[in-house]
Enzyme design. Sequence first.
Site, PDB file in Angstrom:
ATOM      1  CB  CYS A 357      -0.965   0.040   1.171  1.00  0.00           C
ATOM      2  SG  CYS A 357      -1.713  -1.515   1.611  1.00  0.00           S
ATOM      3  NE  ARG A 386       1.801  -8.556   5.506  1.00  0.00           N
ATOM      4  CZ  ARG A 386       0.556  -8.527   5.067  1.00  0.00           C
ATOM      5  NH1 ARG A 386      -0.369  -9.265   5.662  1.00  0.00           N
ATOM      6  NH2 ARG A 386       0.224  -7.775   4.041  1.00  0.00           N
ATOM      7  CD  GLN A 404      -0.539  -8.790   0.057  1.00  0.00           C
ATOM      8  OE1 GLN A 404       0.047  -7.728  -0.098  1.00  0.00           O
ATOM      9  NE2 GLN A 404      -1.413  -8.998   1.017  1.00  0.00           N
ATOM     10  CG  ASP A 406      -1.846  -5.117  -2.624  1.00  0.00           C
ATOM     11  OD1 ASP A 406      -3.040  -4.840  -2.423  1.00  0.00           O
ATOM     12  OD2 ASP A 406      -0.947  -4.895  -1.802  1.00  0.00           O
ATOM     13  CG  HIS A 408      -3.720   0.210  -3.118  1.00  0.00           C
ATOM     14  ND1 HIS A 408      -2.628  -0.586  -3.313  1.00  0.00           N
ATOM     15  CD2 HIS A 408      -4.132   0.012  -1.839  1.00  0.00           C
ATOM     16  CE1 HIS A 408      -2.362  -1.240  -2.189  1.00  0.00           C
ATOM     17  NE2 HIS A 408      -3.264  -0.902  -1.273  1.00  0.00           N
ATOM     18  CE  LYS A 492      -9.664  -6.807   9.166  1.00  0.00           C
ATOM     19  NZ  LYS A 492      -8.581  -7.719   9.159  1.00  0.00           N
ATOM     20  CG  HIS A 538      -6.414  -0.572   1.057  1.00  0.00           C
ATOM     21  ND1 HIS A 538      -5.063  -0.462   1.247  1.00  0.00           N
ATOM     22  CD2 HIS A 538      -6.964   0.531   1.615  1.00  0.00           C
ATOM     23  CE1 HIS A 538      -4.801   0.666   1.907  1.00  0.00           C
ATOM     24  NE2 HIS A 538      -5.945   1.280   2.143  1.00  0.00           N
TER      25      HIS A 538
HETATM   26 ZN   LIG Z   1      -3.611  -1.757   0.509  1.00  0.00          ZN
END
Ligand SMILES: [Zn+2]
Length: 674
Positions: A357, A386, A404, A406, A408, A492, A538
Amino acid sequence: MPDHAPGTVEQQVILTVEAGTTCTTAVERAGLPTSGPDAVVVVRATDGTLKDLTWVPEVDTDVEAVPMSSPDGLSVLRHSAAHVLAQAVQDLFPEAKLGIGPPIENGFYYDFGVEVPFDPDDIERIEKRMREIVKAGQRFQRRVFPSGDAARTELAAEPYKLELIDDKSGVDADQLMEIGEGELTIYDNVDRKTGATCWSDLCRGPHLPSTKLIYASKLLRNAAAYWRGSEKNPQLQRIYGTAWPTKDALQAHLHRLEEAARRDHRRIGEALELFTFSKEVGKGLPLWLPNGTIVRDELEQWARTTERRLGYQRVVTPHITREDLYYLSGHLPYYADDLYAPIDIEGEKYYLKPMNCPHHHMVFKARPRSYRELPFRLAEYGTVYRFERSGQLLGLMRARGFTQNDAHIYCTHAQAKDEFLAVMRLHDHYYRALGITDFYMVLALRDPDNKDKYHDDEAMWTEAERLTREAMEESGIPYVEEVGGAAHYGPKVDFIIRSATGREFAASTNQVDLYTPERFGLSYRGASGAEEPVVVIHQAPLGSHERFVAYLTEHFAGAFPVWLAPEQAVVIPVMPEMDDYARAVNDRLVAADIRSHADLSDARLAAKVRTAVTRKVPLVVVVGRREADDGTVTVRDRSGTEQTMPLDAFVDRALDLIATKSLDGAGHLIPEAT
Ligand SMILES: [Zn+2]
Ligand SMILES: [Zn+2]
């Protein structure tokens, strides 16, 4: 995993318990069942706590009847079974020390301090003793200790229980059955006829009224476990079991467990050579083998095409980053425990990236943005690291590094609801294409009683919740709400998908984020010329490659649809004379971009077919003299059906199965029990 899938809403039955009488009396008076799978086993008081049926309120009190078949009822059943397990163990092994015995999803466990680990014979004997205790119909009877010292004296021979009493203040009450807030209690198991106490255990309760309500239970396995989960503590022996309201429900669960073991991604991953781990590379760091890489590349290709069509632009960001970015994002100092130790580069601290992010935010910030550019959508298959304890690692499901899907979206306030709705539709699109029809959303909200964990802009919370909820409602996808699960910066939405065996996976986390734009100064120039804050959305519909491929491996039991299968076709000549034709057929398939190889080994035909079936190859192409003469192939699909057709027709068919992402023959439907 959440135990709160939608569709399990029960009828609430409210009873009035008269002052000075037991809840049992009220249940009986109301004509509610006290035996059988729907028996009322505990009640819920108005403050939400569960109480034994022997509870006697001091004033007339309304309570909710909790049947055994409800989620809370099942937990009470399973925890009561854990008591019976512990009693059976101490009957047979009087020197065994008691650890903890909580209910868990679908079952329970109890930890014991013993010199020698239990063997299968021990487990069988323990189970037999448990059946005797159940049959005896012992009552669970609550007793309050007059003081902490009284508890310490009575439990002098139980070192682990003593420890629990002494660090009572620091205990998370949700995790521990042994002690709760307020008074210390112990439960006596009392002989139905003589009233004698057979056994006792420190516990906050509640329990079933009697052991005889444990109609169907089974011990499953035992394993070593550290006391309180820490390697610094002594090692205990944990026995796992399961309990259900009926024998049929128990059998169905045992069948699901067998099926889950058959589908375990670690087992299939090894058999199909999808991935491996190496001691030298390190724990929790998977090596993707060529076959697994194909699956992940196909998914990624699909995501790229889909994202491009939906107006996303791809970016690539680095794996290590200066600490400054994480102070800006708020990962430091608060989430330092989730990060790996920093790397020193020329006197500056760099961290392995825990999420993508903040990097995407910096891409947005690279130059001033105009309202004309919004919605601005960024996508990346980004690799993050992580910290996970080694005890928590689980194949690909829980790894230390993962990549990921991912993305945005940076948009105006007015665009946010529709953009978030489109994100939900995208999940729906992906999941249905993979035959995942069993999914729902969890809306994680802030806990109003624990506001320290969250940012304190009330108006922002209300607005983020409103936008999120409106999009969720409009999506038509079922959802449940969970208080307390929100992130520091906003509510979320998790997508929970169920595998063919009924196991639930949190596949992706999504958010409408009004907080980060303020922190990062993410804004755009509006039509009037004024700078306005953006809304950040997200999203990660396909989760991480690691988790999602693990899930799909179990979902399909390794029998991936043709488009995802690492090996799509194998060409097998019926005898060595046909090798040339087999080679020619294979060349034609490879030229058409079909992942195929010819099996020209010395093995016999039947053995070659068996190997192909074991390796879950969806299209097995057998060629003999007749096929060579006619320019045809005989194709055996996963159902075992054989069909002879011209080679060109087969190529067209295979390409069509791939292009349409057909689920024909894929292993996502659970086979009937045989
Ligand atoms: Zn994010
Ligand atoms: Zn208990």
